[in-house]
Enzyme design. Structure first.
Site, short mmCIF file in Angstrom:
data_model
loop_
_atom_site.label_atom_id
_atom_site.label_comp_id
_atom_site.label_asym_id
_atom_site.label_seq_id
_atom_site.Cartn_x
_atom_site.Cartn_y
_atom_site.Cartn_z
N ASN A 69 19.82 37.52 28.46
CA ASN A 69 20.66 38.63 28.90
C ASN A 69 20.18 39.03 30.30
OD1 ASN A 69 21.99 41.02 29.35
ND2 ASN A 69 20.87 42.20 27.82
N LYS A 76 21.53 41.08 32.32
CA LYS A 76 21.88 42.46 32.70
C LYS A 76 22.53 42.43 34.09
CE LYS A 76 18.24 43.89 29.67
NZ LYS A 76 17.40 44.94 29.16
N HIS A 104 25.09 46.37 23.02
CA HIS A 104 23.72 46.47 23.55
C HIS A 104 23.32 47.94 23.71
CE1 HIS A 104 20.33 46.16 26.31
NE2 HIS A 104 20.19 44.94 25.83
N GLU A 127 21.87 49.46 26.02
CA GLU A 127 22.17 50.05 27.34
C GLU A 127 23.64 50.45 27.42
OE1 GLU A 127 20.49 46.88 29.66
OE2 GLU A 127 18.50 47.45 28.93
N GLU A 184 17.18 44.88 18.20
CA GLU A 184 16.49 45.25 19.44
C GLU A 184 16.04 46.71 19.34
OE1 GLU A 184 17.71 42.46 22.88
OE2 GLU A 184 19.06 44.16 22.87
N GLY A 242 12.60 46.35 27.67
CA GLY A 242 12.18 46.56 29.06
C GLY A 242 10.92 47.39 29.21
N SER A 297 11.23 42.96 25.02
CA SER A 297 9.98 42.53 25.64
C SER A 297 9.46 41.20 25.10
CB SER A 297 8.90 43.63 25.51
OG SER A 297 9.31 44.79 26.23
P1 PGA Z 1 13.86 42.85 27.61
O1 PGA Z 1 15.40 43.13 27.27
O2 PGA Z 1 13.55 41.43 27.15
O3 PGA Z 1 13.77 43.01 29.10
O4 PGA Z 1 13.04 43.86 26.86
C1 PGA Z 1 15.99 42.66 26.07
C2 PGA Z 1 17.43 43.06 26.04
O5 PGA Z 1 17.77 44.12 26.58
O6 PGA Z 1 18.29 42.34 25.49
#
Ligand code: PGA
Length: 252
Positions: free
Chosen positions: A9, A11, A94, A96, A162, A168, A208
């Protein structure tokens, strides 16, 4: 058998020049027996990504889609538009999108249904906030978020657990925390979509994931892959995560 699935992903990162080089390098790193690989760059990079990935083992996904096939929805992209490009996957729900763009369980489910109607496969994201985990509500949150999956086609669906506090932040869930959530989600799928669907459904962990922690998380019996954000922007790190998942197909 559940064949592992590793998805990137990106983003809101990436450039036209970068996506071509990234995919050429990634395709060069893949070996027979690797997990299924999906790369989800921003919309603007999808045509170039599809062009480079066509004929390879890498599938291209989008990061969302609208729930209508067309209409007056300025700024949105419909699932058939993605399918027309050669995109085969889409991430929906997601955290976000839920946090910044008003996504709800209901809108995420509507997007997933639209994606499936257009022939796309979905990675449906769910997971609890830190306050919810600390209050002992993790499984109740997953129960609520997963209720909308009833009626989806399990053959075009993967889940991504998640935990929001792990996205993140550099603070991943422990392998045991991931396994507990995934076991619960598989039971939920059994009651919502049937036991065959539950046995075959891939449940990815996201939050992460890095080359250093991937093998331990992916070794859990119900962790069938990963949705990788930050670490997926570096093709060598993403390739290392793919290799950590290799050879780990599970009996469904
Ligand atoms: P990250 O994000 O690996 O940077 O923690 C995962 C995601 O948002 O799908």
């Amino acid at each position: 058998m559940r064949h592992p699935l590793i998805a990137a992903n990106w983003k809101m990162f990436g450039t036209l020049d970068g996506v071509q080089r990234y995919l050429e390098t990634l395709i060069g790193h893949l070996q027979p027996g690797n997990p299924q690989v999906v790369v989800c760059p921003p919309y603007t990079l999808l045509p170039a990504a599809v062009m480079v990935a066509t004929g390879s083992a890498v599938a291209i996904g989008a990061q969302s889609c609208h729930w209508e096939e067309k209409g007056a929805f300025t700024g949105e992209v419909a699932a058939p538009m993605l399918a027309e490009l050669g995109v085969t996957w889409v991430v929906v729900g997601h955290s976000e999108r839920r946090q910044y763009f008003g996504e709800t369980d209901a809108t995420a489910a509507a997007r997933a249904r639209a994606a499936q109607r257009a022939g796309l496969s979905c990675i449906f994201c769910l997971g609890e906030l830190l306050t919810e985990r600390e209050a002992g509500q993790t499984l109740a949150v997953l129960e609520r978020q997963s209720a909308v999956l009833a009626g989806l086609d399990p053959t075009r669906l993967a889940l991504a657990y998640e935990p929001v506090w792990a996205i993140g932040t550099g603070r991943n869930a422990t392998p045991e925390q991931a396994q507990e959530a995934h076991t619960f989600l598989r039971q939920r799928i059994a009651s919502l979509l049937g036991s065959d669907a539950a046995a075959g459904l891939r449940i990815l962990y996201g939050g992460s994931v890095k080359p250093e922690n991937a093998a331990a998380i992916l070794s859990q019996a119900d962790v069938d892959g990963a949705l990788v954000g930050g670490a997926s922007l570096d093709v060598d790190a993403f390739s290392a995560i793919i290799h950590a998942a290799s050879g780990s197909s599970r009996a469904g």
